[in-house]
Design an enzyme around this catalytic site. Structure first.
Site, short mmCIF file in Angstrom:
data_model
loop_
_atom_site.label_atom_id
_atom_site.label_comp_id
_atom_site.label_asym_id
_atom_site.label_seq_id
_atom_site.Cartn_x
_atom_site.Cartn_y
_atom_site.Cartn_z
N THR A 154 24.79 -19.68 -42.23
CA THR A 154 24.16 -19.77 -40.91
C THR A 154 24.57 -21.09 -40.26
O THR A 154 24.76 -22.08 -40.95
CB THR A 154 22.63 -19.74 -41.13
OG1 THR A 154 22.29 -18.47 -41.65
CG2 THR A 154 21.86 -19.99 -39.84
N ARG A 182 16.57 -5.51 -41.06
CA ARG A 182 15.96 -6.77 -41.53
C ARG A 182 16.04 -7.84 -40.42
O ARG A 182 17.01 -7.93 -39.70
CB ARG A 182 16.72 -7.28 -42.76
CG ARG A 182 16.25 -8.67 -43.19
CD ARG A 182 17.35 -9.41 -43.90
NE ARG A 182 16.90 -10.73 -44.33
CZ ARG A 182 17.46 -11.86 -43.90
NH1 ARG A 182 18.46 -11.85 -43.05
NH2 ARG A 182 17.00 -13.02 -44.33
N SER A 184 16.18 -11.76 -39.32
CA SER A 184 16.56 -13.09 -39.81
C SER A 184 15.67 -14.17 -39.20
O SER A 184 15.27 -14.07 -38.04
CB SER A 184 18.02 -13.34 -39.41
OG SER A 184 18.30 -14.69 -39.53
N ASP A 185 15.45 -15.22 -39.97
CA ASP A 185 14.66 -16.36 -39.45
C ASP A 185 15.34 -17.04 -38.27
O ASP A 185 14.67 -17.68 -37.46
CB ASP A 185 14.46 -17.40 -40.56
CG ASP A 185 15.79 -18.01 -40.99
OD1 ASP A 185 16.57 -17.30 -41.64
OD2 ASP A 185 16.05 -19.17 -40.63
N THR A 203 18.63 -23.30 -42.31
CA THR A 203 19.55 -22.36 -42.96
C THR A 203 18.99 -22.01 -44.33
O THR A 203 18.11 -22.71 -44.83
CB THR A 203 20.97 -22.98 -43.09
OG1 THR A 203 21.83 -22.03 -43.71
CG2 THR A 203 20.95 -24.26 -43.91
N GLY A 204 19.49 -20.95 -44.92
CA GLY A 204 18.97 -20.56 -46.24
C GLY A 204 18.43 -19.15 -46.21
O GLY A 204 18.81 -18.34 -45.35
N1 GLY Z 1 18.98 -17.80 -42.69
C1 GLY Z 1 19.66 -16.64 -42.33
C2 GLY Z 1 19.09 -15.41 -42.84
O1 GLY Z 1 18.42 -15.38 -43.87
O2 GLY Z 1 19.28 -14.40 -42.24
#
Ligand code: GLY
Length: 280
Positions: A154, A182, A184-185, A203-204
């Site tokens: 990311t 899904r 994403s954050d 990120t992560g």
């Molecule tokens: N941090 C990006 C994701 O998990 O989609």
């Protein structure tokens, strides 16, 4: 003025010197270019420009080179938060665009500020954004071999402009092989948040970042009087409690910069106009 950028994680197990050097060079080039842009533009404009540059670099998992989901499609998420106006704009699971962050920026002209899925893609087309295939041969090969791509990440940018305003932007191609749909954050305030006092980009693992509302949590702690470093410490302490995997970059309104990661090693760069700090 200050700028920090990140390009996800470069996990220890997949470290190779060539890729590491390529990522260091890419971040250096992009942060210097971005800082030049920041001299003439607001933080909110600059973070979009910088994240576009990161989305264009296939070394990272955003825009071109994004991960492929379980059904063979690429769905990307990106957001911008203008710390001055305190407005958040985002697209979730958009398809077939070169710069998801640009589509998020287009929402500045709308009352509706977060769009998702096919309708986000349709909105982009109506705004004249051309169809674009973000897949690269390497991602297609990995997908066909049912291998998850490692070492891509990311991307994000936090900037403090000459007026003292902060902004953050984050963009991702997701996890790879996720269930279609899904979230994403990176398209939420858990992964990307800014206010008049602080901006943070994460990120992560999105599920972990959302579980502790990492970006908004850090920014709120700064607002409540904690130093940037202490706000990060507390945020990452919460992340550790759930055995989470994440990294973040942040700048406060006084120009302090901080980064932290739960695992080595986040790919990041920081620049204050004099000193360039690069991940090692
Ligand atoms: N941090 C990006 C994701 O998990 O989609």
């Amino acid at each position: 003025m200050r700028m920090m950028i990140h390009g996800g994680f470069f996990t220890e197990s997949h470290t190779d010197p060539e890729t590491k050097l390529a990522k260091q060079e890419a971040l250096k080039r992009i942060i210097l270019q971005g800082y030049e842009w920041l001299q003439q533009h607001s933080a909110a404009e600059t973070v979009v420009k910088v994240v576009e540059l990161l989305e264009d670099d296939a070394l990272f998992n955003a825009g071109t080179g994004s991960q492929i989901q379980r059904d063979g499609k690429v769905r990307m998420s990106a957001s911008i938060m203008d710390g001055h106006t305190r407005k958040f704009y985002g697209v979730l699971n958009i398809e077939g665009v070169r710069h998801p962050v640009r589509v998020a920026a287009l929402l500045k002209q709308e009352e509706d500020r977060v769009l998702g899925g096919e309708m986000a893609t349709e909105y982009a087309r109506k705004q004249g954004i051309e169809a674009y295939d973000p897949r690269i041969p390497q991602r297609i090969q990995e997908f066909e071999a049912k291998q998850k791509s490692h070492g891509t990440g990311t991307v994000g940018c936090v900037a403090l402009d000459a007026q003292g305003y902060l902004a953050s932007a984050t963009s991702t191609g997701g996890k790879g092989f996720e269930i279609p749909g899904r979230i994403s954050d990176s398209g939420t305030t858990a992964g990307n948040f800014a206010s008049p006092v602080c901006g943070v980009s994460c990120t992560g693992v999105g599920e972990d970042i959302v579980s502790v509302a990492l970006a908004s949590g850090i920014v709120t702690r700064v607002k409540d009087g904690h130093s940037l470093k202490e706000a990060f410490r507390r945020g990452f302490e919460e992340l550790k409690e759930i055995d989470g995997f994440a990294g973040a970059i942040g700048i406060d309104h006084q120009g302090n910069m901080w980064h932290q990661d739960s695992h080595p090693s986040m790919v990041f760069a920081a620049y204050d106009g004099e000193t360039l700090t690069l991940f090692q």
